[in-house]
Design a protein around this motif. Structure first.
Motif, PDB file in Angstrom:
ATOM      1  N   VAL A 157      29.016 -31.499  19.848  1.00  0.00           N
ATOM      2  CA  VAL A 157      27.964 -32.124  19.036  1.00  0.00           C
ATOM      3  C   VAL A 157      26.737 -31.220  19.074  1.00  0.00           C
ATOM      4  CG1 VAL A 157      26.466 -34.119  18.713  1.00  0.00           C
ATOM      5  CG2 VAL A 157      28.802 -34.443  19.557  1.00  0.00           C
ATOM      6  N   SER A 158      26.206 -30.894  17.918  1.00  0.00           N
ATOM      7  CA  SER A 158      25.011 -30.052  17.847  1.00  0.00           C
ATOM      8  C   SER A 158      24.067 -30.631  16.807  1.00  0.00           C
ATOM      9  CB  SER A 158      25.378 -28.611  17.497  1.00  0.00           C
ATOM     10  OG  SER A 158      26.006 -28.540  16.225  1.00  0.00           O
ATOM     11  N   GLU A 159      22.806 -30.332  16.949  1.00  0.00           N
ATOM     12  CA  GLU A 159      21.821 -30.855  16.003  1.00  0.00           C
ATOM     13  C   GLU A 159      20.719 -29.837  15.763  1.00  0.00           C
ATOM     14  OE1 GLU A 159      18.988 -33.839  17.496  1.00  0.00           O
ATOM     15  OE2 GLU A 159      20.024 -33.692  19.420  1.00  0.00           O
ATOM     16  N   ASN A 160      20.116 -29.930  14.601  1.00  0.00           N
ATOM     17  CA  ASN A 160      18.904 -29.188  14.304  1.00  0.00           C
ATOM     18  C   ASN A 160      17.899 -30.177  13.740  1.00  0.00           C
ATOM     19  OD1 ASN A 160      19.555 -29.506  11.496  1.00  0.00           O
ATOM     20  ND2 ASN A 160      20.901 -27.699  11.644  1.00  0.00           N
ATOM     21  N   VAL A 164      23.025 -33.453  12.143  1.00  0.00           N
ATOM     22  CA  VAL A 164      23.849 -33.547  13.346  1.00  0.00           C
ATOM     23  C   VAL A 164      25.276 -33.179  12.951  1.00  0.00           C
ATOM     24  CG1 VAL A 164      24.784 -35.058  15.135  1.00  0.00           C
ATOM     25  CG2 VAL A 164      22.421 -35.348  14.378  1.00  0.00           C
ATOM     26  N   ASN A 165      25.849 -32.209  13.640  1.00  0.00           N
ATOM     27  CA  ASN A 165      27.227 -31.797  13.426  1.00  0.00           C
ATOM     28  C   ASN A 165      28.072 -32.256  14.611  1.00  0.00           C
ATOM     29  OD1 ASN A 165      27.065 -29.788  10.954  1.00  0.00           O
ATOM     30  ND2 ASN A 165      25.343 -29.291  12.293  1.00  0.00           N
ATOM     31  N   PHE A 166      29.301 -32.667  14.352  1.00  0.00           N
ATOM     32  CA  PHE A 166      30.128 -33.177  15.443  1.00  0.00           C
ATOM     33  C   PHE A 166      31.610 -32.928  15.175  1.00  0.00           C
ATOM     34  CE2 PHE A 166      29.233 -36.544  12.382  1.00  0.00           C
ATOM     35  CZ  PHE A 166      30.497 -37.043  12.084  1.00  0.00           C
ATOM     36  N   LEU A 179      36.444 -43.495   9.071  1.00  0.00           N
ATOM     37  CA  LEU A 179      35.525 -43.221  10.162  1.00  0.00           C
ATOM     38  C   LEU A 179      34.106 -43.452   9.660  1.00  0.00           C
ATOM     39  CD1 LEU A 179      35.390 -41.998  13.120  1.00  0.00           C
ATOM     40  CD2 LEU A 179      34.934 -39.809  12.010  1.00  0.00           C
ATOM     41  N   ARG A 180      33.321 -44.160  10.444  1.00  0.00           N
ATOM     42  CA  ARG A 180      31.923 -44.396  10.098  1.00  0.00           C
ATOM     43  C   ARG A 180      31.033 -43.675  11.111  1.00  0.00           C
ATOM     44  NH1 ARG A 180      28.862 -50.046  10.701  1.00  0.00           N
ATOM     45  NH2 ARG A 180      31.005 -50.828  10.694  1.00  0.00           N
ATOM     46  N   ALA A 181      30.203 -42.775  10.636  1.00  0.00           N
ATOM     47  CA  ALA A 181      29.219 -42.092  11.483  1.00  0.00           C
ATOM     48  C   ALA A 181      27.867 -42.761  11.289  1.00  0.00           C
ATOM     49  CB  ALA A 181      29.133 -40.615  11.129  1.00  0.00           C
ATOM     50  N   VAL A 182      27.199 -43.075  12.387  1.00  0.00           N
ATOM     51  CA  VAL A 182      25.934 -43.794  12.331  1.00  0.00           C
ATOM     52  C   VAL A 182      24.912 -43.115  13.227  1.00  0.00           C
ATOM     53  CG1 VAL A 182      24.829 -46.045  12.504  1.00  0.00           C
ATOM     54  CG2 VAL A 182      27.295 -45.923  12.128  1.00  0.00           C
ATOM     55  N   LEU A 183      23.699 -42.939  12.712  1.00  0.00           N
ATOM     56  CA  LEU A 183      22.581 -42.459  13.524  1.00  0.00           C
ATOM     57  C   LEU A 183      21.662 -43.635  13.823  1.00  0.00           C
ATOM     58  CD1 LEU A 183      21.351 -38.991  12.163  1.00  0.00           C
ATOM     59  CD2 LEU A 183      22.639 -39.483  14.252  1.00  0.00           C
ATOM     60  N   VAL A 184      21.347 -43.799  15.109  1.00  0.00           N
ATOM     61  CA  VAL A 184      20.562 -44.940  15.551  1.00  0.00           C
ATOM     62  C   VAL A 184      19.299 -44.459  16.244  1.00  0.00           C
ATOM     63  CG1 VAL A 184      20.554 -46.967  17.046  1.00  0.00           C
ATOM     64  CG2 VAL A 184      22.619 -46.361  15.802  1.00  0.00           C
ATOM     65  N   LYS A 222      36.016 -32.468  11.800  1.00  0.00           N
ATOM     66  CA  LYS A 222      34.588 -32.210  11.960  1.00  0.00           C
ATOM     67  C   LYS A 222      33.819 -33.042  10.945  1.00  0.00           C
ATOM     68  CE  LYS A 222      35.286 -27.392  13.399  1.00  0.00           C
ATOM     69  NZ  LYS A 222      34.944 -25.974  13.124  1.00  0.00           N
ATOM     70  N   GLY A 223      32.577 -33.349  11.285  1.00  0.00           N
ATOM     71  CA  GLY A 223      31.738 -34.103  10.373  1.00  0.00           C
ATOM     72  C   GLY A 223      30.282 -33.759  10.579  1.00  0.00           C
TER      73      GLY A 223
END
Length: 258
Positions: A157-160, A164-166, A179-184, A222-223
């Motif tokens: 997992v990386s972020e700028n 966010v890449n994972f 698949l559900r990706a969620v940012l909290v 990847k997502g």
């Protein structure tokens, strides 16, 4: 006549017994997916539909955060801020029309007549008033004993500043699932000037700020998900990945604080 009946019967019994012994020595060749369909640790995904414009919502916001802290590994807490309270004079900065649409889909699924706040949905399978602590404790106990159908593992997992890449791997059956990706966003304090909560300072937690669905064609991949402008560099955010089936039952979950 009696002997003519008993002799064939004994012969059939003997043949059945021999067949049973032969079958019992055969080792079943189970498919891996079948064997692990419900082998994974329990998960409890709590989706709270809430609003800063709703006077009955703050107790539910507090309760959701409390159980997340009480069960940090088992409970996955999400707060979706809906937009239909904005008309009374206060526009919730975290509200989105798409979250209202999401809630409407759930209520259609549950055959419930309309949206309401605070509404708490458990694993996409049932709902109740989000401030009902007794009911929530009961459901945490119930769902905490049920194995989940999927297990999700997060890889790199990386972020700028904006993304966010994972990487992920999913165990269990993925047919007809997504698949559900969620940012909290962990927490934000707001001084509410108008509406039902006017002149109150509200501390909201577990705020969903971004969500993205990914089609599952493989059990690994990847997502990426975009970090919205409302998130500042000093904010603490968490990435959640959920699997859900064709009727939006949640079948697996994983989370990672960024």
């Amino acid at each position: 006549m009696y002997k003519k009946i008993i002799i064939p019967t004994l012969t059939l019994v003997a043949l059945f017994f021999i067949g049973f012994i032969s079958l019992s020595n055969i080792t079943p060749n189970y498919d891996k997916t079948t064997a692990t369909i419900a082998d994974f640790d329990p998960i409890i995904v709590l989706e709270l539909f809430t609003s800063q414009g709703c006077s009955s919502c703050p107790p539910a916001d507090v309760l959701l955060n409390k159980v997340k802290e009480q069960y940090p590994e088992k409970v996955f807490a999400l707060s979706y801020h809906v937009d239909y309270w904005n008309y009374i004079g206060w526009e919730d900065p975290f509200s989105k029309a798409i979250f209202t649409k999401k809630q409407r889909y759930y209520n259609q699924k549950f055959s419930y007549r309309s949206n309401y706040t605070p509404q708490l949905v458990v694993n996409g399978q049932e709902h109740f008033v989000g401030s009902n602590g007794t009911k929530l404790a009961t459901k945490i106990s119930e769902y905490g004993k049920l194995q989940s159908a999927n297990s999700i593992k997060l890889g790199k997992v990386s972020e700028n500043a904006t993304m966010v890449n994972f990487e992920y791997t999913i165990d269990g059956e993925i047919k007809d699932k997504q698949l559900r990706a969620v940012l909290v966003l962990d927490e934000r304090t707001t001084s509410v000037k108008r509406g039902e909560n006017r002149n109150r300072v509200l501390k909201n937690s577990n705020i969903v700020v971004a969500e993205k669905y990914i089609e599952l064609n493989q059990d690994s991949g990847k997502g990426k998900i975009e970090i919205p402008a409302i998130v500042s560099a000093k904010d603490k955010i968490t990435l959640l990945l959920l699997t859900e089936n064709e009727v939006a039952d949640i079948t697996g979950a994983v989370k990672k604080t960024l």
